[in-house]
Write an enzyme that holds these catalytic residues in place. Structure first.
Site, PDB file in Angstrom:
ATOM      1  NE  ARG A  75      26.084   0.785 134.350  1.00 35.74           N
ATOM      2  CZ  ARG A  75      25.560   0.717 135.704  1.00 35.74           C
ATOM      3  NH1 ARG A  75      24.979   1.283 136.474  1.00 35.74           N
ATOM      4  NH2 ARG A  75      26.277  -0.632 136.317  1.00 35.74           N
ATOM      5  CG  HIS A 119      23.055  -4.519 137.728  1.00 30.56           C
ATOM      6  ND1 HIS A 119      23.415  -2.964 137.188  1.00 30.56           N
ATOM      7  CD2 HIS A 119      22.537  -4.430 139.012  1.00 30.56           C
ATOM      8  CE1 HIS A 119      22.873  -2.415 138.241  1.00 30.56           C
ATOM      9  NE2 HIS A 119      22.361  -3.141 139.296  1.00 30.56           N
ATOM     10  CG  ASN A 164      25.876  -2.376 139.299  1.00 30.77           C
ATOM     11  OD1 ASN A 164      26.351  -1.339 138.983  1.00 30.77           O
ATOM     12  ND2 ASN A 164      25.231  -2.824 140.140  1.00 30.77           N
ATOM     13  CD  GLU A 165      26.094  -0.417 143.205  1.00 28.72           C
ATOM     14  OE1 GLU A 165      25.487  -1.097 143.946  1.00 28.72           O
ATOM     15  OE2 GLU A 165      25.604   0.896 142.774  1.00 28.72           O
ATOM     16  CG  ASN A 294      27.020   2.777 140.441  1.00 25.33           C
ATOM     17  OD1 ASN A 294      27.251   3.672 139.237  1.00 25.33           O
ATOM     18  ND2 ASN A 294      26.464   1.739 140.293  1.00 25.33           N
ATOM     19  CE1 TYR A 296      21.273   5.575 143.642  1.00 25.05           C
ATOM     20  CE2 TYR A 296      23.126   4.315 143.476  1.00 25.05           C
ATOM     21  CZ  TYR A 296      22.058   4.550 142.957  1.00 25.05           C
ATOM     22  OH  TYR A 296      21.691   4.152 141.873  1.00 25.05           O
ATOM     23  CD  GLU A 364      23.494   2.193 139.464  1.00 27.37           C
ATOM     24  OE1 GLU A 364      23.159   2.211 140.478  1.00 27.37           O
ATOM     25  OE2 GLU A 364      23.547   0.983 139.070  1.00 27.37           O
ATOM     26  CD1 TRP A 410      18.576   3.883 140.451  1.00 26.02           C
ATOM     27  CD2 TRP A 410      19.576   2.709 139.069  1.00 26.02           C
ATOM     28  NE1 TRP A 410      17.981   2.491 140.322  1.00 26.02           N
ATOM     29  CE2 TRP A 410      18.673   1.852 139.509  1.00 26.02           C
ATOM     30  CE3 TRP A 410      20.435   2.342 137.872  1.00 26.02           C
ATOM     31  CZ2 TRP A 410      18.567   0.485 138.888  1.00 26.02           C
ATOM     32  CZ3 TRP A 410      20.251   1.139 137.456  1.00 26.02           C
ATOM     33  CH2 TRP A 410      19.424   0.161 138.057  1.00 26.02           C
TER      34      TRP A 410
HETATM   35  C1  GBH Z   1      22.726   0.569 143.408  1.00 29.73           C
HETATM   36  O1  GBH Z   1      22.988  -0.184 144.594  1.00 29.73           O
HETATM   37  C2  GBH Z   1      22.371  -0.709 142.402  1.00 29.73           C
HETATM   38  O2  GBH Z   1      23.215  -0.572 141.330  1.00 29.73           O
HETATM   39  C3  GBH Z   1      21.211  -0.545 141.640  1.00 29.73           C
HETATM   40  O3  GBH Z   1      20.494  -1.788 141.154  1.00 29.73           O
HETATM   41  C4  GBH Z   1      19.898  -0.073 142.791  1.00 29.73           C
HETATM   42  O4  GBH Z   1      18.630  -0.274 142.191  1.00 29.73           O
HETATM   43  C5  GBH Z   1      20.273   1.492 143.082  1.00 29.73           C
HETATM   44  O5  GBH Z   1      21.570   1.421 143.854  1.00 29.73           O
HETATM   45  C6  GBH Z   1      19.324   1.928 144.244  1.00 29.73           C
HETATM   46  O6  GBH Z   1      19.412   1.215 145.311  1.00 29.73           O
HETATM   47  O7  GBH Z   1      23.324   5.170 154.342  1.00 29.73           O
HETATM   48  O8  GBH Z   1      25.608   5.830 153.291  1.00 29.73           O
HETATM   49  O9  GBH Z   1      25.062   3.731 154.235  1.00 29.73           O
HETATM   50  C7  GBH Z   1      23.298   0.962 145.494  1.00 29.73           C
HETATM   51  C8  GBH Z   1      24.069   0.493 146.517  1.00 29.73           C
HETATM   52  C9  GBH Z   1      24.791   0.636 148.900  1.00 29.73           C
HETATM   53  C10 GBH Z   1      23.819   2.513 147.846  1.00 29.73           C
HETATM   54  C11 GBH Z   1      24.348   1.114 150.260  1.00 29.73           C
HETATM   55  C12 GBH Z   1      23.458   3.209 149.389  1.00 29.73           C
HETATM   56  C13 GBH Z   1      23.683   2.960 151.567  1.00 29.73           C
HETATM   57  C14 GBH Z   1      23.823   4.342 151.935  1.00 29.73           C
HETATM   58  N1  GBH Z   1      23.911   1.265 147.980  1.00 29.73           N
HETATM   59  N2  GBH Z   1      24.171   2.421 150.349  1.00 29.73           N
HETATM   60  S1  GBH Z   1      24.515   4.873 153.594  1.00 29.73           S
END
Ligand code: GBH
Length: 458
Positions: A75, A119, A164-165, A294, A296, A364, A410
């Protein structure tokens, strides 16, 4: 047996500004990220994406390394100003040629390209002259750009992601100002989000009416969501956690799957939340062939009838009447994000339930750690544990009938982590930014083994 179903798609992901470099080459125009990263004070260590991983020149070697891992899919995103330097008008042939060569190289190695059209690197001229995502006209500009891409690449590309997001574009760009255009505003996030959704819908409409029948691909959107667990068992906290997820993911996914923003957002925001016209509603409902997700991290959510002096004073949590916190027992990544695989399983099940069991692709998931090169190799057991934990959680969701069809780590390699610059390393490959050399981390070998074993994990 801890095994993913046959046909499961294994991939890695990147994005144009984070890896390509060549910021002034090949007839490319400037993007809002070029301008933002060159603005003193915005990025850690004054880092920029001018060179980044130099993928623009090294893409052939990168694809070979993907093939070495046995990846099924890759991707990546297209830089809009590489295709349309000012965001409108004729395509730049050199830009088309670059992505065309990349696509051909991937196909030669049996790797399926998954293209993200946006993106975050918006053509700078669209920001200067048209006020970026705040201008309703951007939806047409985006659809025209998308059509250029469908036309040029759609004979070979069968998997499209519009945005993206959009949550990040709206919130980070127009609400807390961490990303370009760097606005700090209480209501602009809702207006930007509205136009992002309209742009997505208009691009999908272009694909479906002019290309899909002939090209036979699928198109969707990727949304991001971090999970929210209730801080306590109280009804109020449980409602707060649900509200937080609706304000996060429902904000973007409800219009697509249900035709409008979540009820709880309407109640809370009233006239601050824009309205779709009947025609737009028709276009947006059902406008994603799959659910791109996505993910995290996870936080606790507690009910907060009046949030004052919130740690994040952008008004978003005030609107939700939610206050977030972490569990001290949770392990953290270098970004300080909590490692909570169970939150991933809950989120997948939430999506499954709320949206009628769509086919989900996790586009991701990954973590940044303090990776170091020692004797030519990078040992990252914590990343392996992260992937192992999150993939086990994904299997748990699949066991509960969630239609999870693919997973993209990712990232393929370390890259420009937005405001963090090169201080974060999310990659399966370590990048030496002085020489450009890529070194597979232990996690890359682990991931390759999972693929080779047809999705068998530890
Ligand atoms: C992605 O965004 C992007 O698509 C990518 O480009 C980037 O490199 C990658 O992630 C890594 O950052 O503590 O629960 O509040 C990430 C979006 C939004 C994920 C905020 C983490 C905070 C976690 N992020 N979020 S929290």
């Amino acid at each position: 047996m801890k095994k993913f179903p046959p046909g499961f798609v294994w991939g890695t992901a990147t994005s144009s500004y984070q890896i390509e470099g060549a910021w002034l080459e090949g007839g490319k125009g400037l993007s809002i990220w070029d301008a933002f990263s060159h603005t003193p004070g915005k990025i850690k260590n004054h880092d920029t994406g001018d060179i980044a991983c130099d993928h623009y020149h090294r893409f052939k070697d990168d694809v070979k390394m993907m093939a070495d891992m046995g990846l099924h899919a890759y991707r990546f995103s297209i830089s809009w100003p590489r295709i349309q330097p000012t965001g409108v008008g004729k395509a730049n042939p050199e830009g088309i040629r670059f992505y065309s060569n990349l696509i051909d190289t991937l196909l030669e190695h049996n790797i399926t390209p998954w293209i993200t059209l946006y993106h975050w690197d918006l053509p700078l001229v669209l920001q200067f002259e048209h006020d970026g995502w705040l201008n309703p006209a951007i939806a047409d500009y985006f659809a025209n750009y998308a059509a250029i891409c469908f036309e040029a690449f759609g004979d070979r590309v069968k998997h499209w992601i519009t945005l993206n997001e959009p949550w990040c574009s709206a919130l980070l760009g127009y609400s807390i100002g961490h990303h370009p255009p760097g606005r700090i505003s209480r209501d602009d996030r809702y207006r930007a989000a509205h136009n992002l959704l309209r742009a997505h819908a208009f691009a999908v409409e272009k694909y479906r009416s002019h290309f899909q029948q002939k090209q036979k691909g699928i198109i969707g959107i990727t949304n991001n969501c971090d999970w929210r667990d209730p801080l306590t068992d109280s009804d109020a906290d449980r409602a707060a956690a649900e509200r937080a997820v609706q304000f996060f993911l429902g904000w973007f996914a409800d219009p697509i799957y249900k035709g409008d923003y979540p009820e709880v957002m309407r109640e809370q925001l009233g006239k601050r939340l824009p309205q779709f016209t009947a025609k737009e509603q028709e276009l947006i409902t059902g406008s994603s062939d799959f659910f791109g997700l996505n993910h995290y991290s996870t936080m606790y959510a507690a009910n907060a009838p009046i949030v004052e002096n919130s740690a994040i004073a952008d008004g978003m949590w005030q609107d939700q009447k939610v206050i977030l916190s972490s569990d001290p027992s949770w392990e953290k990544t270098l970004m300080n994000w909590n490692i909570v695989p169970e939150g991933f399983r809950r989120l997948l099940q939430w999506v499954d339930q709320r949206y009628g069991s769509p086919e989900i692709y996790v586009t991701e998931n990954g973590c940044s750690l303090n990776d170091t090169l020692e004797n030519g190799s990078v040992n990252d057991p914590k990343r392996i544990a992260f992937f192992n934990g999150y993939l086990n959680a994904a299997l748990g969701a699949i066991a509960n009938n969630v239609k999870l069809k693919g997973y993209f780590a990712w990232s393929f390699m370390d890259n420009f982590e937005w405001t963090e610059g090169y201080a974060q390393r999310f990659g399966l490959h370590f990048v030496n930014y002085k020489t450009g050399e890529r070194i597979p981390k232990a996690s890359a070998k682990w991931f390759a083994r999972v693929i080779q074993q047809n999705g068998l994990i530890d």
